[in-house]
Design a protein around this motif. Sequence first.
Motif, PDB file in Angstrom:
ATOM      1  N   HIS A   1      16.257 -27.285  -9.122  1.00 13.11           N
ATOM      2  CA  HIS A   1      17.040 -27.952 -10.166  1.00 13.11           C
ATOM      3  C   HIS A   1      16.980 -27.339 -11.566  1.00 13.11           C
ATOM      4  N   ASP A   2      16.022 -26.482 -11.854  1.00 15.66           N
ATOM      5  CA  ASP A   2      15.841 -25.973 -13.221  1.00 15.66           C
ATOM      6  C   ASP A   2      16.818 -24.837 -13.517  1.00 15.66           C
ATOM      7  N   GLU A   3      17.858 -25.140 -14.298  1.00 15.17           N
ATOM      8  CA  GLU A   3      18.891 -24.151 -14.625  1.00 15.17           C
ATOM      9  C   GLU A   3      18.380 -23.068 -15.570  1.00 15.17           C
ATOM     10  N   ASP A   4      17.200 -23.260 -16.161  1.00 13.82           N
ATOM     11  CA  ASP A   4      16.642 -22.234 -17.046  1.00 13.82           C
ATOM     12  C   ASP A   4      16.013 -21.081 -16.262  1.00 13.82           C
ATOM     13  N   LEU A   5      15.700 -21.304 -15.004  1.00 12.12           N
ATOM     14  CA  LEU A   5      15.145 -20.235 -14.168  1.00 12.12           C
ATOM     15  C   LEU A   5      16.273 -19.335 -13.666  1.00 12.12           C
ATOM     16  N   PRO A   6      16.001 -18.030 -13.517  1.00  9.57           N
ATOM     17  CA  PRO A   6      17.022 -17.146 -12.937  1.00  9.57           C
ATOM     18  C   PRO A   6      17.366 -17.600 -11.518  1.00  9.57           C
ATOM     19  N   LEU A   7      18.621 -17.446 -11.144  1.00 18.50           N
ATOM     20  CA  LEU A   7      19.106 -17.915  -9.851  1.00 18.50           C
ATOM     21  C   LEU A   7      18.367 -17.270  -8.682  1.00 18.50           C
ATOM     22  N   ASP A   8      18.065 -15.967  -8.778  1.00 18.17           N
ATOM     23  CA  ASP A   8      17.364 -15.310  -7.674  1.00 18.17           C
ATOM     24  C   ASP A   8      15.943 -15.834  -7.516  1.00 18.17           C
ATOM     25  N   VAL A   9      15.289 -16.166  -8.626  1.00 23.55           N
ATOM     26  CA  VAL A   9      13.934 -16.742  -8.580  1.00 23.55           C
ATOM     27  C   VAL A   9      13.988 -18.127  -7.951  1.00 23.55           C
ATOM     28  N   ARG A  10      14.996 -18.902  -8.319  1.00 27.72           N
ATOM     29  CA  ARG A  10      15.135 -20.244  -7.757  1.00 27.72           C
ATOM     30  C   ARG A  10      15.354 -20.186  -6.247  1.00 27.72           C
ATOM     31  N   ALA A  11      16.231 -19.287  -5.802  1.00 25.99           N
ATOM     32  CA  ALA A  11      16.529 -19.186  -4.372  1.00 25.99           C
ATOM     33  C   ALA A  11      15.317 -18.679  -3.591  1.00 25.99           C
ATOM     34  N   ALA A  12      14.710 -17.599  -4.048  1.00 26.27           N
ATOM     35  CA  ALA A  12      13.547 -17.033  -3.342  1.00 26.27           C
ATOM     36  C   ALA A  12      12.383 -18.014  -3.361  1.00 26.27           C
ATOM     37  N   GLY A  13      12.160 -18.656  -4.500  1.00 23.37           N
ATOM     38  CA  GLY A  13      11.074 -19.637  -4.608  1.00 23.37           C
ATOM     39  C   GLY A  13      11.286 -20.813  -3.671  1.00 23.37           C
ATOM     40  N   SER A  14      12.520 -21.279  -3.556  1.00 25.40           N
ATOM     41  CA  SER A  14      12.821 -22.396  -2.656  1.00 25.40           C
ATOM     42  C   SER A  14      12.542 -22.022  -1.208  1.00 25.40           C
ATOM     43  N   LEU A  15      12.937 -20.819  -0.792  1.00 29.43           N
ATOM     44  CA  LEU A  15      12.704 -20.376   0.592  1.00 29.43           C
ATOM     45  C   LEU A  15      11.214 -20.195   0.866  1.00 29.43           C
ATOM     46  N   LEU A  16      10.478 -19.729  -0.131  1.00 25.57           N
ATOM     47  CA  LEU A  16       9.026 -19.586  -0.001  1.00 25.57           C
ATOM     48  C   LEU A  16       8.356 -20.955   0.103  1.00 25.57           C
ATOM     49  N   LEU A  17       8.701 -21.854  -0.803  1.00 23.27           N
ATOM     50  CA  LEU A  17       8.042 -23.155  -0.893  1.00 23.27           C
ATOM     51  C   LEU A  17       8.449 -24.110   0.232  1.00 23.27           C
ATOM     52  N   LEU A  18       9.659 -23.969   0.733  1.00 25.68           N
ATOM     53  CA  LEU A  18      10.145 -24.886   1.766  1.00 25.68           C
ATOM     54  C   LEU A  18       9.829 -24.400   3.174  1.00 25.68           C
ATOM     55  N   PHE A  19       9.982 -23.085   3.407  1.00 25.20           N
ATOM     56  CA  PHE A  19       9.839 -22.557   4.763  1.00 25.20           C
ATOM     57  C   PHE A  19       8.650 -21.611   4.937  1.00 25.20           C
ATOM     58  N   GLY A  20       7.882 -21.340   3.880  1.00 25.03           N
ATOM     59  CA  GLY A  20       6.713 -20.474   3.993  1.00 25.03           C
ATOM     60  C   GLY A  20       7.057 -19.053   4.403  1.00 25.03           C
ATOM     61  N   GLN A  21       8.192 -18.551   3.938  1.00 21.54           N
ATOM     62  CA  GLN A  21       8.640 -17.221   4.329  1.00 21.54           C
ATOM     63  C   GLN A  21       7.914 -16.121   3.561  1.00 21.54           C
ATOM     64  N   HIS A  22       7.595 -15.013   4.255  1.00 20.50           N
ATOM     65  CA  HIS A  22       7.096 -13.816   3.590  1.00 20.50           C
ATOM     66  C   HIS A  22       8.208 -13.297   2.694  1.00 20.50           C
ATOM     67  N   LEU A  23       7.849 -12.775   1.544  1.00 23.30           N
ATOM     68  CA  LEU A  23       8.875 -12.245   0.651  1.00 23.30           C
ATOM     69  C   LEU A  23       9.548 -11.000   1.227  1.00 23.30           C
ATOM     70  N   THR A  24       8.879 -10.289   2.128  1.00 24.27           N
ATOM     71  CA  THR A  24       9.526  -9.147   2.783  1.00 24.27           C
ATOM     72  C   THR A  24      10.718  -9.628   3.616  1.00 24.27           C
TER      73      THR A  24
END
Length: 195
Positions: A28-51
């Motif tokens: 929800h935080d529009e101050d964060l860059p969109l790519d950080v928000r998307a990658a962070g959501s996938l990491l935090l929700l699904f525990g995905q490796h960043l690779t």
Amino acid sequence: MLVPHRSKAEPEGIDEDTHWDLLQQCLHDEDLPLDVRAAGSLLLLFGQHLTHVSALTTGHLGVQDSHHTIRLDSTPIRLPQTLATLLTRLVEQQPRQGWSGNTPVTLLFPGSRPGTHRSASSLARALSRHGIPIRPSRATALIQLAEEMPPAVLAPLPGLHVITALQWRRRAATDWTAYLQARQQAIGRPRQNTS
């Protein structure tokens, strides 16, 4: 000569409240860059490796029964609407001109060279700069998923091997047992009178 096996240390997680606060911030935080928000959501929700996250394409996204999905392995996972909207915005912001306009697949996290995805280390640095710890966030997400699903169900969703999913399940049970023991001890202690 026999070299003894040295087991890896269990990754430390973050507390549940911090984990959910970070996820809400990513969603929800529009101050964060969109790519950080998307990658962070996938990491935090699904525990995905960043690779894995950094190599995702529009081919991993889909619609099934009028719901947006993502395939992290072979099984489509239904996305929460907020995350689906976030990923749609990420796709729409990608430039579709020049060389990339001739490519049928769009990378969600494009790199600086045509046709390459962003490196996992670059994504990790961006997440860290915005206060999202990589390993603890992934560990907490996988523990929470393992608490909710049996290993055979969990494994194909984020692309884990069944044995790895079983290890996360054991870890989740251990963490839950430790929590219950601590809670029982707290309940058993006499309360101090604060008046």
